[in-house]
Design a protein around this motif. Structure first.
Motif, PDB file in Angstrom:
ATOM      1  N   ALA A  17      22.420   1.290 101.430  1.00  0.00           N
ATOM      2  CA  ALA A  17      21.402   0.866 100.467  1.00  0.00           C
ATOM      3  C   ALA A  17      20.110   1.654 100.662  1.00  0.00           C
ATOM      4  O   ALA A  17      19.480   2.100  99.697  1.00  0.00           O
ATOM      5  CB  ALA A  17      21.146  -0.631 100.610  1.00  0.00           C
ATOM      6  N   VAL A  18      19.711   1.830 101.919  1.00  0.00           N
ATOM      7  CA  VAL A  18      18.485   2.583 102.223  1.00  0.00           C
ATOM      8  C   VAL A  18      18.607   4.031 101.754  1.00  0.00           C
ATOM      9  O   VAL A  18      17.649   4.603 101.203  1.00  0.00           O
ATOM     10  CB  VAL A  18      18.187   2.534 103.736  1.00  0.00           C
ATOM     11  CG1 VAL A  18      17.095   3.535 104.108  1.00  0.00           C
ATOM     12  CG2 VAL A  18      17.756   1.128 104.150  1.00  0.00           C
ATOM     13  N   ASN A  43      18.088   3.900  97.926  1.00  0.00           N
ATOM     14  CA  ASN A  43      16.784   3.365  97.521  1.00  0.00           C
ATOM     15  C   ASN A  43      15.609   4.226  97.977  1.00  0.00           C
ATOM     16  O   ASN A  43      14.557   4.228  97.337  1.00  0.00           O
ATOM     17  CB  ASN A  43      16.616   1.941  98.054  1.00  0.00           C
ATOM     18  CG  ASN A  43      17.535   0.962  97.345  1.00  0.00           C
ATOM     19  OD1 ASN A  43      18.033   1.246  96.259  1.00  0.00           O
ATOM     20  ND2 ASN A  43      17.773  -0.182  97.949  1.00  0.00           N
ATOM     21  N   ALA A  56      15.275  -3.631 101.903  1.00  0.00           N
ATOM     22  CA  ALA A  56      16.717  -3.692 102.143  1.00  0.00           C
ATOM     23  C   ALA A  56      17.070  -4.819 103.101  1.00  0.00           C
ATOM     24  O   ALA A  56      18.066  -5.521 102.925  1.00  0.00           O
ATOM     25  CB  ALA A  56      17.217  -2.359 102.686  1.00  0.00           C
TER      26      ALA A  56
END
Length: 319
Positions: free
Chosen positions: A43-44, A47, A275
């Motif tokens: 996710a990081v 994002n 996150a």
């Protein structure tokens, strides 16, 4: 060393990110499981590119509402070129990134030529890019993604570290060098700090705006391409929910919306904070849509803190 860290822009968000991670793990040890860390890093990785694409524009004191639409357009072009035309992933990816670069260049050119605010221009191009997305996909996903792309988006290098973390980390390093070592990075901050003074110093505001938006479009396209690899399909809704995230992380990282001050590393920690909160909501079985409420509150808090810090610095300068 400790003094250097304490005086850095990223010290506060780093402390918050670490403290938050420790707090969540105390209540739920599963937070530190290998699987959860892998999901968190995936996710990081996506994002952070979304956040950096907006951060570059915040640096010049503007905003880019078309980040998600442009990233989504690049994503479906990447997937469509592979499925419909059978292009190799590298060629399709290069063309998709070129679309992002061109779309960002168009944003900057229109802003520079017309003098209309970036808010209005990017609101208009948001609609254009989204319309092109739907015209290409007919609102239907592209499913035929090559196995090599799927593997790249979901495999790990070692332990919980996903492969897609590598290009994201490389871009972070390049942007740190860009803003701290290269003249053009300083131009962006100078224009954001005071456009008139920058012009008097020989910096072309119009050219700087074009460069910033071109970089923003490229980074948004990078996020779109990586997300296709991670999701294993070219979904036409990619990018629809990027806007809040793109503003939240840079602001949490201390970026000043008026321009002139941003921090790449602090933005990364801002992404990590968001996150972690998202993962915590999942682990504690809280409605994931609640994250939008949390993000809104975090943006308000971060803006208030930044405003207070700015006023304090102004008063200190007057004394």
């Amino acid at each position: 060393m400790a003094r250097l860290i304490s005086q850095s822009d990223w010290a506060t968000p780093m402390i918050v990110a670490v403290s938050l991670g420790v707090l969540i793990s105390l209540f739920n040890p599963a937070f530190l499981s290998t699987f959860n860390i892998q999901v968190l890093l995936e996710a990081v990785s996506i994002n952070v590119l979304i956040a950096l694409s907006q951060m570059v524009i915040i640096a010049i004191g503007q905003m880019n509402l078309s980040v998600g639409a442009l990233g989504g357009l690049a994503a479906v072009i990447f997937a469509g070129l592979m499925e419909v035309f059978g292009l190799p992933p590298i060629v399709a990816g290069a063309l998709a990134l070129g679309v992002g670069l061109a779309g960002g260049f168009l944003n900057g050119l229109l802003i520079g030529l017309t003098g209309i605010s970036a808010f209005v221009i990017t609101l208009a191009t948001l609609s254009i890019f989204k319309g092109l997305n739907l015209a290409i996909t007919q609102a239907q996903p592209f499913y035929e993604i090559p196995d090599a792309v799927k593997h790249f988006g979901n495999a790990t290098l070692f332990g919980p570290f996903p492969i897609i973390f590598v290009p994201a980390a490389l871009i972070v390093v390049l942007l740190v060098v860009f803003f701290n070592r290269l003249p053009v990075g300083r131009w962006l901050l100078a224009v954001g700090g005071n456009a008139h003074s920058a012009e008097l110093s020989g910096i072309s505001t119009a050219k700087t705006v074009v460069i910033a938006h071109a970089i923003s479009g490229f980074l948004a396209a990078c996020a779109g391409v990586l997300l296709v690899a991670r999701l294993q399909l070219g979904q036409p809704t990619i990018g629809d929910d990027w806007l809040i995230m793109s503003f939240a992380a840079p602001i949490i990282g201390g970026a000043i919306l008026a321009g002139g001050h941003v921090s790449t590393v602090a933005t990364v920690f801002g992404v990590l904070i968001v996150a972690q909160i998202t993962q915590a909501l999942v682990l504690f079985h809280i409605d994931p849509f609640f994250v939008q409420v949390v993000l809104g509150l975090m943006i308000l808090a971060a803006v208030s803190v930044n405003q207070w810090r700015e006023l304090r610095m102004q008063r200190a300068g007057q004394e």
